[in-house]
Write an enzyme that holds these catalytic residues in place. Structure first.
Site, PDB file in Angstrom:
ATOM      1  N   PRO A  35     -11.363 -11.436   3.091  1.00  0.00           N
ATOM      2  CA  PRO A  35     -12.773 -12.137   3.189  1.00  0.00           C
ATOM      3  C   PRO A  35     -13.030 -13.157   2.083  1.00  0.00           C
ATOM      4  O   PRO A  35     -13.945 -13.816   2.090  1.00  0.00           O
ATOM      5  CB  PRO A  35     -13.716 -10.705   3.222  1.00  0.00           C
ATOM      6  CG  PRO A  35     -12.744  -9.747   3.176  1.00  0.00           C
ATOM      7  CD  PRO A  35     -11.360 -10.141   3.039  1.00  0.00           C
ATOM      8  N   ASP A  69      -0.403   4.122   0.794  1.00  0.00           N
ATOM      9  CA  ASP A  69      -1.410   5.219   1.785  1.00  0.00           C
ATOM     10  C   ASP A  69      -0.859   5.766   3.044  1.00  0.00           C
ATOM     11  O   ASP A  69      -1.496   6.774   3.606  1.00  0.00           O
ATOM     12  CB  ASP A  69      -2.764   4.809   2.038  1.00  0.00           C
ATOM     13  CG  ASP A  69      -2.847   3.427   2.476  1.00  0.00           C
ATOM     14  OD1 ASP A  69      -3.810   2.770   2.312  1.00  0.00           O
ATOM     15  OD2 ASP A  69      -1.665   3.070   3.449  1.00  0.00           O
ATOM     16  N   HIS A  76       6.110  -0.692  -2.551  1.00  0.00           N
ATOM     17  CA  HIS A  76       5.697   0.060  -3.849  1.00  0.00           C
ATOM     18  C   HIS A  76       5.700   1.613  -3.340  1.00  0.00           C
ATOM     19  O   HIS A  76       4.927   2.321  -4.170  1.00  0.00           O
ATOM     20  CB  HIS A  76       4.100  -0.322  -4.072  1.00  0.00           C
ATOM     21  CG  HIS A  76       4.113  -1.688  -4.665  1.00  0.00           C
ATOM     22  ND1 HIS A  76       2.840  -2.605  -4.666  1.00  0.00           N
ATOM     23  CD2 HIS A  76       5.020  -2.823  -5.106  1.00  0.00           C
ATOM     24  CE1 HIS A  76       3.246  -3.649  -4.983  1.00  0.00           C
ATOM     25  NE2 HIS A  76       4.379  -3.778  -5.207  1.00  0.00           N
ATOM     26  N   SER A 125      -4.680  -9.727  -3.020  1.00  0.00           N
ATOM     27  CA  SER A 125      -5.179 -10.754  -3.986  1.00  0.00           C
ATOM     28  C   SER A 125      -3.821 -11.391  -4.421  1.00  0.00           C
ATOM     29  O   SER A 125      -4.269 -12.350  -5.144  1.00  0.00           O
ATOM     30  CB  SER A 125      -5.916  -9.922  -5.335  1.00  0.00           C
ATOM     31  OG  SER A 125      -4.782  -9.092  -5.712  1.00  0.00           O
ATOM     32  N   ASN A 163       0.678  -1.305   0.043  1.00  0.00           N
ATOM     33  CA  ASN A 163      -0.103   0.031   0.114  1.00  0.00           C
ATOM     34  C   ASN A 163       0.756   1.427   0.243  1.00  0.00           C
ATOM     35  O   ASN A 163       1.976   1.210   0.469  1.00  0.00           O
ATOM     36  CB  ASN A 163      -0.943   0.058   1.380  1.00  0.00           C
ATOM     37  CG  ASN A 163      -1.784  -1.200   1.325  1.00  0.00           C
ATOM     38  OD1 ASN A 163      -1.970  -1.790   0.033  1.00  0.00           O
ATOM     39  ND2 ASN A 163      -2.464  -1.507   2.398  1.00  0.00           N
TER      40      ASN A 163
HETATM   41  C1  BV8 Z   1       8.476  -5.370 -11.983  1.00  0.00           C
HETATM   42  C2  BV8 Z   1       1.572   1.257  -6.887  1.00  0.00           C
HETATM   43  C3  BV8 Z   1      10.346  -5.629 -13.379  1.00  0.00           C
HETATM   44  C4  BV8 Z   1       0.976   1.880  -8.010  1.00  0.00           C
HETATM   45  C5  BV8 Z   1       1.605  -1.138  -7.537  1.00  0.00           C
HETATM   46  C6  BV8 Z   1       2.947 -11.977 -15.286  1.00  0.00           C
HETATM   47  C7  BV8 Z   1       3.509 -12.510 -14.003  1.00  0.00           C
HETATM   48  C8  BV8 Z   1       4.069 -12.041 -13.013  1.00  0.00           C
HETATM   49  C9  BV8 Z   1       4.509 -10.683 -13.054  1.00  0.00           C
HETATM   50  C10 BV8 Z   1       4.143 -10.009 -14.120  1.00  0.00           C
HETATM   51  C11 BV8 Z   1       3.425 -10.468 -15.330  1.00  0.00           C
HETATM   52  N1  BV8 Z   1       3.203  -9.461 -15.987  1.00  0.00           N
HETATM   53  C12 BV8 Z   1       3.737  -8.456 -15.631  1.00  0.00           C
HETATM   54  C13 BV8 Z   1       4.302  -8.791 -14.339  1.00  0.00           C
HETATM   55  C14 BV8 Z   1       5.000  -7.718 -13.664  1.00  0.00           C
HETATM   56  C15 BV8 Z   1       4.078  -7.021 -12.706  1.00  0.00           C
HETATM   57  C16 BV8 Z   1       3.025  -7.594 -12.392  1.00  0.00           C
HETATM   58  O1  BV8 Z   1       2.988  -8.371 -11.272  1.00  0.00           O
HETATM   59  N2  BV8 Z   1       1.620  -7.738 -12.946  1.00  0.00           N
HETATM   60  C17 BV8 Z   1       0.431  -8.289 -12.264  1.00  0.00           C
HETATM   61  C18 BV8 Z   1      -0.621  -7.534 -12.706  1.00  0.00           C
HETATM   62  C19 BV8 Z   1       0.401  -9.756 -13.206  1.00  0.00           C
HETATM   63  N3  BV8 Z   1       4.712  -6.414 -11.801  1.00  0.00           N
HETATM   64  C20 BV8 Z   1       5.586  -5.431 -11.694  1.00  0.00           C
HETATM   65  O2  BV8 Z   1       5.340  -4.615 -13.115  1.00  0.00           O
HETATM   66  C21 BV8 Z   1       6.404  -4.920 -10.702  1.00  0.00           C
HETATM   67  N4  BV8 Z   1       7.783  -4.475 -11.183  1.00  0.00           N
HETATM   68  O3  BV8 Z   1       7.990  -6.552 -12.276  1.00  0.00           O
HETATM   69  O4  BV8 Z   1       9.487  -4.823 -12.617  1.00  0.00           O
HETATM   70  C22 BV8 Z   1      11.223  -4.977 -14.037  1.00  0.00           C
HETATM   71  C23 BV8 Z   1      12.654  -5.781 -14.230  1.00  0.00           C
HETATM   72  C24 BV8 Z   1      13.739  -4.868 -14.838  1.00  0.00           C
HETATM   73  C25 BV8 Z   1      13.277  -3.522 -15.132  1.00  0.00           C
HETATM   74  C26 BV8 Z   1      12.187  -2.927 -14.700  1.00  0.00           C
HETATM   75  C27 BV8 Z   1      11.358  -3.639 -14.116  1.00  0.00           C
HETATM   76  C28 BV8 Z   1       6.038  -3.795 -10.116  1.00  0.00           C
HETATM   77  C29 BV8 Z   1       4.627  -3.938  -9.446  1.00  0.00           C
HETATM   78  C30 BV8 Z   1       4.427  -2.907  -8.362  1.00  0.00           C
HETATM   79  C31 BV8 Z   1       3.085  -2.139  -9.118  1.00  0.00           C
HETATM   80  N5  BV8 Z   1       2.619  -1.131  -8.439  1.00  0.00           N
HETATM   81  N6  BV8 Z   1       1.044  -0.290  -6.914  1.00  0.00           N
HETATM   82  C32 BV8 Z   1      -0.493   2.313  -7.254  1.00  0.00           C
HETATM   83  O5  BV8 Z   1      -0.789   2.009  -6.195  1.00  0.00           O
HETATM   84  O6  BV8 Z   1      -1.263   2.820  -8.271  1.00  0.00           O
HETATM   85  S1  BV8 Z   1       0.868  -2.593  -7.555  1.00  0.00           S
HETATM   86  C33 BV8 Z   1      -0.708  -2.280  -6.976  1.00  0.00           C
HETATM   87  O7  BV8 Z   1      -1.429  -3.672  -6.859  1.00  0.00           O
HETATM   88  C34 BV8 Z   1      -1.013  -1.975  -5.665  1.00  0.00           C
HETATM   89  O8  BV8 Z   1       0.263  -1.804  -4.965  1.00  0.00           O
HETATM   90  C35 BV8 Z   1      -1.642  -3.292  -5.007  1.00  0.00           C
HETATM   91  O9  BV8 Z   1      -1.248  -2.973  -3.491  1.00  0.00           O
HETATM   92  C36 BV8 Z   1      -1.207  -4.131  -5.462  1.00  0.00           C
HETATM   93  C37 BV8 Z   1      -1.898  -5.544  -5.379  1.00  0.00           C
HETATM   94  O10 BV8 Z   1      -3.097  -5.447  -5.280  1.00  0.00           O
HETATM   95  P1  BV8 Z   1      -3.630  -5.698  -3.862  1.00  0.00           P
HETATM   96  O11 BV8 Z   1      -2.996  -4.968  -2.798  1.00  0.00           O
HETATM   97  O12 BV8 Z   1      -3.505  -7.217  -3.659  1.00  0.00           O
HETATM   98  O13 BV8 Z   1      -5.063  -5.046  -4.079  1.00  0.00           O
HETATM   99  P2  BV8 Z   1      -6.394  -5.815  -4.819  1.00  0.00           P
HETATM  100  O14 BV8 Z   1      -7.523  -4.945  -4.976  1.00  0.00           O
HETATM  101  O15 BV8 Z   1      -5.724  -6.635  -5.663  1.00  0.00           O
HETATM  102  O16 BV8 Z   1      -6.819  -6.889  -3.502  1.00  0.00           O
HETATM  103  C38 BV8 Z   1      -7.396  -6.722  -2.611  1.00  0.00           C
HETATM  104  C39 BV8 Z   1      -7.501  -7.792  -1.601  1.00  0.00           C
HETATM  105  O17 BV8 Z   1      -8.085  -7.445  -0.389  1.00  0.00           O
HETATM  106  C40 BV8 Z   1      -8.715  -8.741  -2.242  1.00  0.00           C
HETATM  107  O18 BV8 Z   1      -8.059 -10.156  -2.117  1.00  0.00           O
HETATM  108  C41 BV8 Z   1      -9.801  -8.480  -1.229  1.00  0.00           C
HETATM  109  O19 BV8 Z   1     -10.646  -9.789  -1.010  1.00  0.00           O
HETATM  110  C42 BV8 Z   1      -9.051  -8.132   0.028  1.00  0.00           C
HETATM  111  N7  BV8 Z   1     -10.113  -7.307   0.962  1.00  0.00           N
HETATM  112  C43 BV8 Z   1     -10.976  -6.478   0.595  1.00  0.00           C
HETATM  113  N8  BV8 Z   1     -11.583  -6.129   1.772  1.00  0.00           N
HETATM  114  C44 BV8 Z   1     -10.936  -6.581   2.885  1.00  0.00           C
HETATM  115  C45 BV8 Z   1      -9.788  -7.392   2.186  1.00  0.00           C
HETATM  116  N9  BV8 Z   1      -8.848  -7.945   3.000  1.00  0.00           N
HETATM  117  C46 BV8 Z   1      -9.192  -7.736   4.327  1.00  0.00           C
HETATM  118  N10 BV8 Z   1      -9.841  -6.998   4.809  1.00  0.00           N
HETATM  119  C47 BV8 Z   1     -10.873  -6.176   3.949  1.00  0.00           C
HETATM  120  N11 BV8 Z   1     -11.778  -5.542   4.748  1.00  0.00           N
END
Ligand code: BV8
Length: 254
Positions: free
Chosen positions: A224, A114, A129, A199, A112
């Site tokens: 959840p 925030d 991040h 997630s 996060n």
């Molecule tokens: C990199 C900052 C390489 C910005 C963020 C394929 C496979 C693997 C990796 C990749 C791929 N294709 C591309 C990639 C790489 C990519 C990636 O992982 N993509 C994913 C989408 C497949 N990763 C990157 O690009 C990373 N860098 O790999 O660099 C590189 C190498 C050499 C040179 C240069 C580069 C960088 C990743 C960071 C990106 N930045 N955030 C912003 O915030 O806007 S990521 C963003 O997603 C946020 O940080 C967020 O935190 C993060 C993950 O999401 P979650 O936090 O999990 O949030 P989400 O909504 O998904 O889920 C919420 C969960 O909470 C749910 O499960 C829900 O059920 C639950 N929930 C809801 N309410 C509650 C709760 N839980 C508890 N209590 C509640 N009340």
């Protein structure tokens, strides 16, 4: 926590937390959901339901259209600027203090941006991040608190004439080296690993769950909903972190 199974799981996890000296915790956007900050993948209302993340939270988007991306992040900031830490943030910080008083620790590794873990009292938070509360000059690398940034025009610029951008990790950008090193130290030395409110689809952050699983330490998911890691973790506590964490802390203290 209604039924017996949950109560039993809760008690088992509380006992783990009571005895484990070192706890590593990976948190995601769900941790801040009860502070009123939308998560990324919530259908309909999630941030990304209305925006294509790769259109906005990506290094290429910032290079292509710094005005649009910095405006979006300023809007993102406006949605978390008045958010307060919820009982989950506070309980995690109190668990950290409890462990530190006993010579152990809780390492908070958050995805996060925030700042709510720190606002809730957690120390030495590893911001995997980065933080939306800090912006940095693309020309000089100089960082400043968001309160010192002039948003009268977009993209905001520094005195050196460079574009000011949030000090966060966009998709396609590497995580800060110091954050990676701190996270690896924490996961490789922990006795219990918690994954809370994520997630587990964004890497390399989600890879810390795999790292804990490969070490064979007890792993706990607090969410959840189910995630791709649910089938692999030792305990899955189905519930909101703002409810589960205070309940766990209460039992640890008993
Ligand atoms: C990199 C900052 C390489 C910005 C963020 C394929 C496979 C693997 C990796 C990749 C791929 N294709 C591309 C990639 C790489 C990519 C990636 O992982 N993509 C994913 C989408 C497949 N990763 C990157 O690009 C990373 N860098 O790999 O660099 C590189 C190498 C050499 C040179 C240069 C580069 C960088 C990743 C960071 C990106 N930045 N955030 C912003 O915030 O806007 S990521 C963003 O997603 C946020 O940080 C967020 O935190 C993060 C993950 O999401 P979650 O936090 O999990 O949030 P989400 O909504 O998904 O889920 C919420 C969960 O909470 C749910 O499960 C829900 O059920 C639950 N929930 C809801 N309410 C509650 C709760 N839980 C508890 N209590 C509640 N009340």
């Amino acid at each position: 926590m209604s039924d017996l199974a949950d109560q039993t799981e809760l008690q088992l996890v509380a006992e783990l937390l009571q005895t484990a000296p070192r706890v590593a915790v990976l948190t995601g956007a769900g941790m801040s959901a009860e502070s009123g900050i939308e998560t990324f993948r919530q259908p309909q209302t999630g941030l990304w339901a209305r925006y294509d993340p790769m259109e906005l939270a990506h290094a290429d988007a910032l290079a292509r259209d710094p005005k649009m991306v910095t405006e979006w992040y300023h809007w993102r900031f406006s949605r978390c600027a008045h958010a307060k830490p919820n009982p989950g943030h506070v309980a995690l910080a109190q668990l950290q203090q409890l462990k530190r008083d006993a010579g152990g620790n809780v390492d908070v590794l958050t995805q996060n941006i925030d700042g709510l873990h720190q606002a809730g009292g957690a120390l030495d938070v590893v911001e995997l991040h980065g933080s939306i509360l800090r912006w940095r000059c693309q020309k000089t690398g100089e960082k400043r608190p968001i309160g010192e940034v002039d948003f009268s025009s977009f993209p905001p610029t520094s005195k050196a004439g460079g574009v000011l951008r949030p000090d966060i990790v966009l998709f396609g950008e590497m995580l800060p080296t110091d954050a990676i090193e701190a996270a690896e130290r924490a996961v490789m030395s922990c006795d219990v690993f918690l994954t809370i409110g994520t997630s587990a689809v964004v890497y390399p952050a989600a890879g810390y769950i795999d790292m804990a699983l490969s070490r064979g330490v007890p792993t706990v998911e607090i969410n959840p909903e189910a995630t791709p890691m649910t089938g692999s973790v030792t305990h899955a506590l189905r519930g909101p972190s703002g409810v589960v964490l205070p309940e766990l802390l209460r039992r640890v203290r008993d």
